[in-house]
Design an enzyme around this catalytic site. Structure first.
Site, short mmCIF file in Angstrom:
data_model
loop_
_atom_site.label_atom_id
_atom_site.label_comp_id
_atom_site.label_asym_id
_atom_site.label_seq_id
_atom_site.Cartn_x
_atom_site.Cartn_y
_atom_site.Cartn_z
N ASP A 31 11.98 -64.31 52.14
CA ASP A 31 12.90 -65.08 52.97
C ASP A 31 14.16 -65.39 52.16
O ASP A 31 14.09 -65.74 50.98
CB ASP A 31 12.23 -66.39 53.43
N ASN A 86 6.81 -69.37 64.31
CA ASN A 86 7.60 -70.25 65.17
C ASN A 86 7.86 -69.50 66.48
O ASN A 86 8.40 -68.39 66.46
CB ASN A 86 8.92 -70.62 64.49
N GLN A 93 12.20 -71.46 66.04
CA GLN A 93 12.50 -70.04 65.89
C GLN A 93 14.01 -69.82 65.92
O GLN A 93 14.71 -70.35 66.79
CB GLN A 93 11.83 -69.22 67.01
N VAL A 95 15.29 -66.45 64.63
CA VAL A 95 15.51 -65.00 64.71
C VAL A 95 14.58 -64.46 65.80
O VAL A 95 13.36 -64.65 65.74
CB VAL A 95 15.22 -64.31 63.36
N HIS A 99 8.00 -62.60 63.77
CA HIS A 99 7.73 -62.54 62.32
C HIS A 99 6.73 -63.62 61.95
O HIS A 99 6.67 -64.67 62.58
CB HIS A 99 9.03 -62.71 61.51
N HIS A 101 5.57 -66.07 58.91
CA HIS A 101 5.91 -66.65 57.61
C HIS A 101 4.64 -66.77 56.77
O HIS A 101 3.60 -67.22 57.28
CB HIS A 101 6.47 -68.07 57.77
P1 5GP Z 1 12.37 -68.58 62.16
O1 5GP Z 1 13.20 -69.83 62.01
O2 5GP Z 1 12.93 -67.68 63.23
O3 5GP Z 1 10.91 -68.82 62.30
O4 5GP Z 1 12.50 -67.82 60.77
C1 5GP Z 1 13.58 -67.01 60.44
C2 5GP Z 1 13.60 -66.90 58.95
O5 5GP Z 1 14.39 -65.80 58.59
C3 5GP Z 1 14.20 -68.12 58.25
O6 5GP Z 1 13.25 -68.68 57.35
C4 5GP Z 1 15.43 -67.58 57.54
O7 5GP Z 1 15.65 -68.16 56.29
C5 5GP Z 1 15.11 -66.08 57.44
N1 5GP Z 1 16.29 -65.23 57.46
C6 5GP Z 1 17.34 -65.30 58.32
N2 5GP Z 1 18.24 -64.34 58.05
C7 5GP Z 1 17.72 -63.63 57.00
C8 5GP Z 1 18.19 -62.48 56.29
O8 5GP Z 1 19.25 -61.91 56.56
N3 5GP Z 1 17.40 -62.03 55.29
C9 5GP Z 1 16.20 -62.62 54.97
N4 5GP Z 1 15.50 -62.09 53.96
N5 5GP Z 1 15.73 -63.70 55.63
C10 5GP Z 1 16.48 -64.18 56.64
#
Ligand code: 5GP
Length: 113
Positions: A31, A86, A93, A95, A99, A101
């Site tokens: 991440d 998420n 969430q 993205v 996915h 975590h």
């Molecule tokens: P969510 O909030 O959708 O459950 O998790 C998305 C995760 O993707 C977040 O923890 C955020 O830090 C990670 N993330 C967002 N953009 C990027 C990226 O460009 N590269 C990487 N490696 N992680 C990302």
């Protein structure tokens, strides 16, 4: 045309990422904004926006994602770790590409914020 998500761009090689595992169904990256000493994201190659969008046809893929989550956790010497999905805005969430975590390397609190 719908804009690709950052994870789809990473899968397609259009954005760099620290990839720690990849196979025909998924990849695992670090991440970019880690919330624990080890914070990995298990990302299916298949474009599924969220867990609420899965169906019976995804049974094998979903099992695979959890098996890989455990595999990379073991590889990072995590005996204890947390797995989070998420699902939706209110759940945090950000993205819109499914996915998982994998977080570890510190003591976790419950309930999560
Ligand atoms: P969510 O909030 O959708 O459950 O998790 C998305 C995760 O993707 C977040 O923890 C955020 O830090 C990670 N993330 C967002 N953009 C990027 C990226 O460009 N590269 C990487 N490696 N992680 C990302």
């Amino acid at each position: 045309m719908v804009e690709k998500t950052v994870f789809k761009k990473i899968i397609d090689g259009e954005l760099p990422a620290d990839v720690v595992h990849q196979d025909d169904l998924c990849l695992v990256i670090r991440d970019i904004n880690p919330q624990a000493p080890v914070h990995l994201l298990v990302i299916p190659r298949k474009e599924i926006p969220s867990l609420r969008d899965v169906g019976p046809e995804d049974r094998e893929l979903l099992g695979h994602l959890l098996l890989v989550a455990n595999q990379v956790a073991q590889h990072h010497k995590l005996s204890d770790y947390r797995v989070v999905i998420n699902c939706g805005l209110e759940a945090g969430q950000t993205v819109w590409h499914l996915h998982v975590h994998v977080l570890g390397g510190r003591e976790m609190q419950w309930p999560p914020g």
